[in-house]
Design an enzyme around this catalytic site. Structure first.
Site, PDB file in Angstrom:
ATOM      1  N   LYS A  95      46.488  29.835  31.616  1.00 36.88           N
ATOM      2  CA  LYS A  95      45.580  30.731  31.422  1.00 36.88           C
ATOM      3  C   LYS A  95      46.185  31.975  30.783  1.00 36.88           C
ATOM      4  CE  LYS A  95      42.228  33.979  33.040  1.00 36.88           C
ATOM      5  NZ  LYS A  95      41.443  34.838  34.420  1.00 36.88           N
ATOM      6  N   GLY A 156      37.479  42.908  37.022  1.00 35.50           N
ATOM      7  CA  GLY A 156      37.318  43.711  38.038  1.00 35.50           C
ATOM      8  C   GLY A 156      36.315  44.787  38.148  1.00 35.50           C
ATOM      9  N   ASN A 204      36.877  36.389  41.156  1.00 38.31           N
ATOM     10  CA  ASN A 204      38.121  36.797  41.842  1.00 38.31           C
ATOM     11  C   ASN A 204      37.677  38.240  42.864  1.00 38.31           C
ATOM     12  OD1 ASN A 204      41.860  37.649  41.371  1.00 38.31           O
ATOM     13  ND2 ASN A 204      40.315  37.488  43.420  1.00 38.31           N
ATOM     14  N   THR A 205      37.530  39.397  42.047  1.00 41.86           N
ATOM     15  CA  THR A 205      37.027  40.744  42.850  1.00 41.86           C
ATOM     16  C   THR A 205      36.178  40.561  43.653  1.00 41.86           C
ATOM     17  OG1 THR A 205      38.425  41.850  40.724  1.00 41.86           O
ATOM     18  CG2 THR A 205      36.884  42.948  42.136  1.00 41.86           C
TER      19      THR A 205
END
Length: 254
Positions: A95, A156, A204-205
């Site tokens: 990535k 995020g 993710n976050t």
């Protein structure tokens, strides 16, 4: 079934490994999400000392590992990280992330395209993280990237799909999978991304920072499945005017 490079995925929810309170929560949340692809930062790996070594438990879950070049500020650093990940993990998947600005973490389009061209020529399966720029995504596809990963909003931030108009164009034009990455902060936003026709989302976050990451991982799995099913079923057209679902005056003529 989603195919990227030489690998097929049943789940269209990809997850990350950062920001979790501990590895136990991370592993449990990934399991609950049914994710089959997990990204992790090359800079986090330390195979010599075993410090913060999350590889073994992830490998035991038989998920596809996608190392990322987070922290790289230019082409040289990104390529070094990619070479390091291939040596450490034995994978040619990467990535590609290049964001020189530590405050907003906006991906550098010029450096990303240059690095992607080199890595594709070297045989890597490249998934570049980029701004939602349709022209850039087309160029990345042309140099050989296996997928593109445009952002929904800053990393995020949990702001959702702030770039939706551009994501629609990218999805319409792309001949490779489109994985919406960054900024998805709620399951409803993941559903919306899939309704647009995205091939997958990376979260993710929103999972890691939840009061209950395991439950949130499960929620995101359901949300992604729902959004994908809605896209396949076909959403109704959006209209600026009202359209009655039944005659309004017919009974008056009886």
């Amino acid at each position: 079934m989603l195919k990227i490079g030489d690998t097929e995925f049943t789940s269209r929810l990809f997850t990350g490994t950062g920001k979790f309170a501990n590895d136990k929560n991370m592993l449990a949340a990934i399991g609950a999400s049914n994710s089959e692809l997990v990204t992790l930062a090359v800079k986090r790996l330390d195979l010599k000392t075993g410090s913060d070594n999350i590889l073994k438990p992830l490998q035991q879950r038989r998920v596809k590992l996608l190392p990322n070049t987070a922290g790289a500020r230019n082409v040289k650093e990104a390529i070094f990280a990619a070479h390091l990940s291939r040596e450490m993990l034995g994978t040619n998947w990467i990535k590609l992330e290049i964001h020189p600005d530590p405050k907003y973490l906006m991906p550098d389009p010029i450096e990303t395209l240059a690095a992607a061209r080199i890595l594709c020529e070297q045989g890597y399966v490249v998934l570049p993280y980029v701004h939602a720029d349709p022209v850039l995504c087309r160029r990345l596809e042309e140099v050989g990237c296996a997928a593109v990963m445009p952002l929904g909003s800053p990393i995020g931030s949990n702001q959702g799909l702030a770039t939706e108009p551009f994501l629609k164009i990218i999805i319409e034009q792309s001949q490779v999978p489109v994985v919406i990455d960054a900024g998805i902060g709620a399951p409803s936003q993941a559903t919306r991304a899939m309704e647009l026709g995205a091939d997958a989302v990376l979260v993710n976050t929103a999972i890691a920072s939840s009061a209950d990451p395991v439950a949130m991982g499960r929620c995101f799995a359901q949300a992604v499945d729902t959004g994908r099913a809605a896209f396949i079923a076909g959403l109704g057209n959006v209209s600026e005017q009202a359209n009655s679902t039944s005659p309004l005056t017919g009974f008056l003529n009886v």
